[in-house]
Design a protein around this motif. Structure first.
Motif, PDB file in Angstrom:
ATOM      1  N   LEU A  70      -1.525  14.146 -11.009  1.00 12.22           N
ATOM      2  CA  LEU A  70       0.081  14.517 -11.685  1.00 12.22           C
ATOM      3  C   LEU A  70       0.394  15.193 -13.380  1.00 12.22           C
ATOM      4  O   LEU A  70       0.952  16.058 -13.861  1.00 12.22           O
ATOM      5  N   GLY A  71      -1.002  14.208 -13.643  1.00 12.54           N
ATOM      6  CA  GLY A  71      -0.999  14.659 -15.350  1.00 12.54           C
ATOM      7  C   GLY A  71      -2.089  15.770 -16.119  1.00 12.54           C
ATOM      8  O   GLY A  71      -2.007  16.770 -17.094  1.00 12.54           O
ATOM      9  N   ARG A  72      -1.971  16.323 -14.596  1.00 17.65           N
ATOM     10  CA  ARG A  72      -2.473  17.750 -14.645  1.00 17.65           C
ATOM     11  C   ARG A  72      -2.455  19.201 -14.354  1.00 17.65           C
ATOM     12  O   ARG A  72      -2.824  20.071 -14.444  1.00 17.65           O
ATOM     13  N   PHE A  73      -1.088  18.462 -13.458  1.00 16.15           N
ATOM     14  CA  PHE A  73      -0.291  19.683 -13.620  1.00 16.15           C
ATOM     15  C   PHE A  73       0.541  20.302 -14.455  1.00 16.15           C
ATOM     16  O   PHE A  73       1.063  19.942 -15.634  1.00 16.15           O
ATOM     17  N   LYS A  74       1.211  21.641 -14.022  1.00 11.67           N
ATOM     18  CA  LYS A  74       1.534  22.538 -14.745  1.00 11.67           C
ATOM     19  C   LYS A  74       2.479  22.781 -14.122  1.00 11.67           C
ATOM     20  O   LYS A  74       2.782  22.357 -12.761  1.00 11.67           O
ATOM     21  N   GLN A  75       4.040  23.012 -14.693  1.00  7.97           N
ATOM     22  CA  GLN A  75       5.218  22.991 -14.388  1.00  7.97           C
ATOM     23  C   GLN A  75       5.227  23.386 -13.050  1.00  7.97           C
ATOM     24  O   GLN A  75       5.635  23.087 -11.971  1.00  7.97           O
ATOM     25  N   SER A  76       4.651  24.610 -12.544  1.00  4.50           N
ATOM     26  CA  SER A  76       5.091  25.375 -11.158  1.00  4.50           C
ATOM     27  C   SER A  76       3.881  24.965 -10.333  1.00  4.50           C
ATOM     28  O   SER A  76       3.834  24.243  -9.434  1.00  4.50           O
ATOM     29  N   ASP A  77       2.624  24.043 -10.932  1.00  2.00           N
ATOM     30  CA  ASP A  77       2.623  22.846  -9.800  1.00  2.00           C
ATOM     31  C   ASP A  77       3.008  22.256  -9.033  1.00  2.00           C
ATOM     32  O   ASP A  77       3.080  21.285  -8.163  1.00  2.00           O
ATOM     33  N   VAL A 135       4.312  10.854 -17.224  1.00  3.01           N
ATOM     34  CA  VAL A 135       3.306  10.996 -17.046  1.00  3.01           C
ATOM     35  C   VAL A 135       3.940  12.886 -17.196  1.00  3.01           C
ATOM     36  O   VAL A 135       2.809  14.086 -17.209  1.00  3.01           O
ATOM     37  N   VAL A 136       4.598  13.477 -16.376  1.00  5.65           N
ATOM     38  CA  VAL A 136       4.860  14.812 -15.806  1.00  5.65           C
ATOM     39  C   VAL A 136       5.395  15.136 -16.894  1.00  5.65           C
ATOM     40  O   VAL A 136       5.370  16.266 -16.980  1.00  5.65           O
ATOM     41  N   GLU A 137       6.372  14.461 -17.535  1.00 11.15           N
ATOM     42  CA  GLU A 137       7.073  15.398 -18.809  1.00 11.15           C
ATOM     43  C   GLU A 137       5.396  15.345 -19.530  1.00 11.15           C
ATOM     44  O   GLU A 137       5.385  16.275 -20.562  1.00 11.15           O
ATOM     45  N   ALA A 138       4.955  14.979 -19.952  1.00 13.70           N
ATOM     46  CA  ALA A 138       3.672  14.678 -21.078  1.00 13.70           C
ATOM     47  C   ALA A 138       2.991  15.775 -20.384  1.00 13.70           C
ATOM     48  O   ALA A 138       2.718  17.000 -20.951  1.00 13.70           O
ATOM     49  N   SER A 139       2.539  16.690 -19.248  1.00  6.43           N
ATOM     50  CA  SER A 139       2.107  17.277 -18.660  1.00  6.43           C
ATOM     51  C   SER A 139       2.530  19.097 -18.769  1.00  6.43           C
ATOM     52  O   SER A 139       1.844  19.663 -18.875  1.00  6.43           O
ATOM     53  N   PHE A 140       4.142  18.455 -19.102  1.00  4.79           N
ATOM     54  CA  PHE A 140       4.436  20.209 -18.724  1.00  4.79           C
ATOM     55  C   PHE A 140       4.752  20.794 -20.426  1.00  4.79           C
ATOM     56  O   PHE A 140       4.375  21.072 -20.840  1.00  4.79           O
ATOM     57  N   MET A 148      -3.933  10.900 -22.356  1.00 11.36           N
ATOM     58  CA  MET A 148      -4.530   9.740 -21.564  1.00 11.36           C
ATOM     59  C   MET A 148      -3.084   8.502 -21.632  1.00 11.36           C
ATOM     60  O   MET A 148      -3.096   7.995 -20.888  1.00 11.36           O
ATOM     61  N   GLU A 149      -2.769   8.178 -23.338  1.00  9.91           N
ATOM     62  CA  GLU A 149      -2.053   7.108 -22.984  1.00  9.91           C
ATOM     63  C   GLU A 149      -1.009   7.402 -22.117  1.00  9.91           C
ATOM     64  O   GLU A 149      -0.771   6.135 -21.267  1.00  9.91           O
ATOM     65  N   PRO A 150       0.000   8.009 -21.983  1.00  6.33           N
ATOM     66  CA  PRO A 150       0.807   8.197 -21.093  1.00  6.33           C
ATOM     67  C   PRO A 150       0.809   8.037 -18.929  1.00  6.33           C
ATOM     68  O   PRO A 150       0.972   7.332 -18.152  1.00  6.33           O
ATOM     69  N   ILE A 151      -0.677   8.731 -19.151  1.00 10.79           N
ATOM     70  CA  ILE A 151      -1.594   7.745 -17.923  1.00 10.79           C
ATOM     71  C   ILE A 151      -1.781   6.712 -17.622  1.00 10.79           C
ATOM     72  O   ILE A 151      -1.683   6.326 -16.203  1.00 10.79           O
ATOM     73  N   LEU A 152      -2.456   5.946 -18.800  1.00 13.09           N
ATOM     74  CA  LEU A 152      -2.843   4.653 -18.622  1.00 13.09           C
ATOM     75  C   LEU A 152      -1.837   4.499 -18.284  1.00 13.09           C
ATOM     76  O   LEU A 152      -1.534   2.946 -17.506  1.00 13.09           O
ATOM     77  N   GLU A 153      -0.574   4.241 -19.214  1.00 12.46           N
ATOM     78  CA  GLU A 153       0.865   3.085 -19.461  1.00 12.46           C
ATOM     79  C   GLU A 153       1.270   3.609 -17.930  1.00 12.46           C
ATOM     80  O   GLU A 153       1.799   2.460 -17.275  1.00 12.46           O
ATOM     81  N   ALA A 154       1.803   4.642 -17.192  1.00 12.62           N
ATOM     82  CA  ALA A 154       1.631   4.808 -16.408  1.00 12.62           C
ATOM     83  C   ALA A 154       0.835   4.088 -14.822  1.00 12.62           C
ATOM     84  O   ALA A 154       1.437   2.728 -13.955  1.00 12.62           O
ATOM     85  N   LEU A 155      -0.442   4.052 -14.891  1.00 11.97           N
ATOM     86  CA  LEU A 155      -1.087   3.030 -14.044  1.00 11.97           C
ATOM     87  C   LEU A 155      -1.103   1.790 -14.443  1.00 11.97           C
ATOM     88  O   LEU A 155      -1.003   1.116 -13.756  1.00 11.97           O
ATOM     89  N   GLN A 156      -0.648   1.353 -16.272  1.00 15.28           N
ATOM     90  CA  GLN A 156      -0.505  -0.484 -15.613  1.00 15.28           C
ATOM     91  C   GLN A 156       0.809  -0.199 -15.205  1.00 15.28           C
ATOM     92  O   GLN A 156       1.257  -1.614 -14.215  1.00 15.28           O
TER      93      GLN A 156
END
Length: 183
Positions: A70-77, A135-140, A148-156
């Motif tokens: 999800l962290g690698r998705f663009k908004q359209s994705d 994660v979604v907001e950061a990817s947008f 990586m920070e929001p991804i790691l926090e989400a995984l935690q």
């Protein structure tokens, strides 16, 4: 006359013995029925706990895989993902876990287990806000390259759900184990 009194005495003793035996049989039947009802409730609780554990761990495992994606998705994705088989399966897993948690909260009466189920339910309900959302907001905001920070926090955060599931299993096991006595 002696025969009369002897017959009467034998009849009275027979009556008393019959009543005592009947009373003992009724008490034993009532005890067995209560044990049977108790075991049926434990069976139902076992099934509910297993459903929470299985669907919860599926959700955790899937979330651990999806969060970096999800962290690698663009908004359209993100908009397209909802309509994919994976997106639909993710929604089904989420619904199954929500249902299992709700049913367990409604039907299980053991206070320590209810508290753990409530904790898992609260963590699961807050996951969109605490794990997926950042994660979604950061990817947008970074065109599909979330730091990586929001991804790691989400995984935690997702890991905290997994730890709560582990604690539920540890607490439920002594309550719900099936005793395998001699055959």
């Amino acid at each position: 006359m002696v025969v009369f009194w002897t017959s009467l005495m034998v009849g009275c003793l027979t009556l008393v013995a019959t009543l005592a035996t009947t009373s003992m049989n009724h008490r034993q039947a009532a005890r067995l029925a209560a044990e049977s009802r108790s075991e049926l409730r434990r069976d139902a609780a076992r099934e509910l706990i297993v459903e929470v554990l299985v669907t919860g761990r599926e959700w955790v495992s899937n979330s651990e895989l999806m969060i970096p994606v999800l962290g690698r998705f663009k908004q359209s994705d993100h908009l397209e993902f909802v309509e994919t088989d994976s997106g639909k399966a993710m929604a089904v897993r989420n619904t199954r876990l929500t249902r299992a948690l709700t049913e367990a909260r409604m039907r299980i009466a053991d206070v320590p287990l209810v508290k753990l189920i409530d904790t898992i339910s609260r963590l699961h309900n807050q996951a969109p806000e605490k794990a997926m959302g950042p994660v979604v907001e950061a990817s947008f905001s970074s065109a599909g390259r979330a730091p990586m920070e929001p991804i790691l926090e989400a995984l935690q955060y997702v890991r905290s759900v997994g730890l709560a599931l582990d604690e539920l299993e540890r607490e439920a096991t002594p309550y719900l184990q099936i005793g395998l006595g001699p055959a």
